[in-house]
Design an enzyme around this catalytic site. Structure first.
Site, PDB file in Angstrom:
ATOM      1  CB  SER A  23      16.508  57.963  44.913  1.00 27.07           C
ATOM      2  OG  SER A  23      15.364  57.875  44.077  1.00 27.07           O
ATOM      3  CE  LYS A  58      15.613  60.355  41.630  1.00 22.97           C
ATOM      4  NZ  LYS A  58      14.554  59.539  42.240  1.00 22.97           N
ATOM      5  CB  SER A  93      12.519  57.557  45.413  1.00 24.38           C
ATOM      6  OG  SER A  93      13.359  56.475  45.738  1.00 24.38           O
TER       7      SER A  93
END
Length: 465
Positions: free
Chosen positions: A151, A76, A175
């Site tokens: 996210s 990520k 997220s």
């Protein structure tokens, strides 16, 4: 089933016994990325293919040195990875190439993973819609006109589209859970403290966000959880726990499951979400669980005020310096930072008192129920060209993140939660549910999720890429 659609568990087994080479898997991974990433923009900062193949050949020459040996993983883009462009979705870091891994990347690398690039994220991870001014928007593979959530949106899409078999994510306000629901995969928010954060700045006060694993099955999620979990001696709140993989068998018969629905109307929902969630509850009942509706056990308004104060306080701690330097931040980042800077110490104290009261109320619930369930999101994947929903079922949203309120009861008190797919709505869009329990029940939740997965296997309903 193609090589890149297979489970991480089976790929790792074949890599270990030599029936699959790291080079073969890397070639298939790069081919899949080349075929589909242009349509969804999930993987960014991809390393040079020749360098990746050379690293894969080196893995094949060496004996296995860890549980992820030879497996390609994209990290990520909120995580710094040595030698890979690490932007945090912000123009501030548009050209940043770190010299050192953050802790979670270091642990995956030490376990033998080949870190191939990054997965896209919103700017600084704010908002459950993955777009930023550096890499652009990530699209939902089930409908590329729609948001993939966030996210950890790039991570979820890379899994759904078969570009990676495992992915790391992070979760402050859903997220890991929201993008898992919208991309028909699993995301696991571990008990707070089980997976340590980066030991930078304050390590005592902020207890909202956590790192965690994502995959196409709870078994795969458990493999990555064991790699990234475990105390870091530089941090005070580490949670030691036994490994969870391979998952122990759990007979769900007789387990009591509490269904919280829309929190007695406090969380407005788009049409069809509660109905689809009910289908997931029906699966639990076929497994022998006792599913019961539960009245709202705490004030949603009190939780929300506590949440937004603690969240703004934490966000402002991270972004205040950039704001002071005159850096260009997106509107939501400025709003969070200015709001956090305006809070007093007693404002934060009062917010934490509410958090403490909710923790006690939740503990009382878990004396009756083995797990509780909420929908993973209040809206279906929305138009990818808007920043966020401003209303739900006629209810106006008063902040950029109010439409995500359904994740707050879990995030506020650091509970473990498995976001599990629940199927598809009338428009063919995925949705999911959050299965959560008391702190420390991570292994039990994943084992329950494995039983549910065996009865449903939703991630095998592949996107039309």
């Amino acid at each position: 089933m193609t090589l890149t659609q297979r489970s991480a568990k089976s790929l790792l087994a074949d890599l270990s016994n030599g029936s699959l080479s790291a080079v073969e898997l890397m070639q298939a991974t790069l081919a899949r990325i080349d075929a589909v990433n242009g349509k969804v923009n999930a993987i960014v900062g991809l390393r040079d293919p020749d360098a990746l193949l050379a690293e894969a050949r080196e893995k094949d020459r060496r004996p296995s040195r860890g549980p992820l040996h030879g497996l390609p993983i994209a990290v990520k883009d909120l995580v710094n990875v040595a030698g890979i462009l690490s932007t945090h979705g912000s123009p501030i870091f548009a050209d940043a190439v770190p010299e050192k891994d953050d802790l979670i990347a270091e642990r995956m690398r030490a376990a033998g993973a080949i870190l191939i690039g990054k997965t896209n994220t919103p700017e600084f991870g704010l908002g459950s819609h993955t777009f930023n001014p550096v890499h652009g928007a990530t699209r939902n593979p089930y409908d590329t006109s729609r948001s993939c959530g966030g996210s950890s949106g790039g991570a979820a899409v890379s899994l759904a589209a078969g570009m990676t078999a495992l992915a790391d994510g992070s979760d402050m306000m859903g997220s890991l859970r929201n993008p898992a629901a919208w991309n028909n995969v699993y995301g696991f928010r571990p008990s707070w403290g089980r997976v340590p954060s980066e030991p930078v700045g304050d390590t005592f006060l902020h207890q909202l966000s956590t790192l965690g694993p994502m995959g196409r099955s709870p078994e795969d999620v458990a493999i990555l959880l064991d790699v990234v979990a475990g105390p870091d001696p530089r941090q005070p709140h580490g949670l030691a726990a036994d490994p969870v993989a391979p998952l122990a068998h759990l007979d769900p018969k007789g387990l009591r499951i509490g269904w919280l629905g829309d929190w007695d109307g406090a969380f407005p929902m788009e049409d069809g979400i509660l109905d689809l969630s009910a289908d997931a509850l029906s699966v639990m009942e076929t497994l022998g669980c006792i599913v019961e509706p539960v009245a709202a056990p705490f004030s949603a308004d009190a939780m929300w005020q506590s949440w937004i104060d603690l969240r703004s306080w934490q966000v402002s701690a991270g972004l205040a310096a950039h704001l002071a330097e005159g850096a260009k931040l997106k509107e939501s980042a400025i709003w969070e930072t200015e709001r956090g800077l305006a809070l007093t110490a007693m404002d934060v104290h009062r917010a934490s008192i509410v958090r403490s009261e909710w923790f006690k109320a939740a503990a009382a619930l878990f004396e009756t129920y083995d797990a509780l369930i909420l929908p993973s999101a209040q809206v279906w994947p929305f138009d990818g060209d808007i920043p966020y929903p401003t209303s739900i079922a006629g209810h106006s949203m008063d902040t950029y993140h109010r439409w995500m309120q359904v994740v707050v009861p879990i995030s506020l008190i650091g509970l473990p939660a498995l976001a599990a797919p629940a199927g598809f709505g009338p428009q063919g869009l995925p949705m999911g549910v959050q299965i959560f329990g008391p702190r420390g029940s991570d292994a039990r939740l994943l084992a329950l999720g494995a039983a549910y997965h065996a009865a449903t296997d939703w991630p095998q309903h592949l996107p039309p890429l």
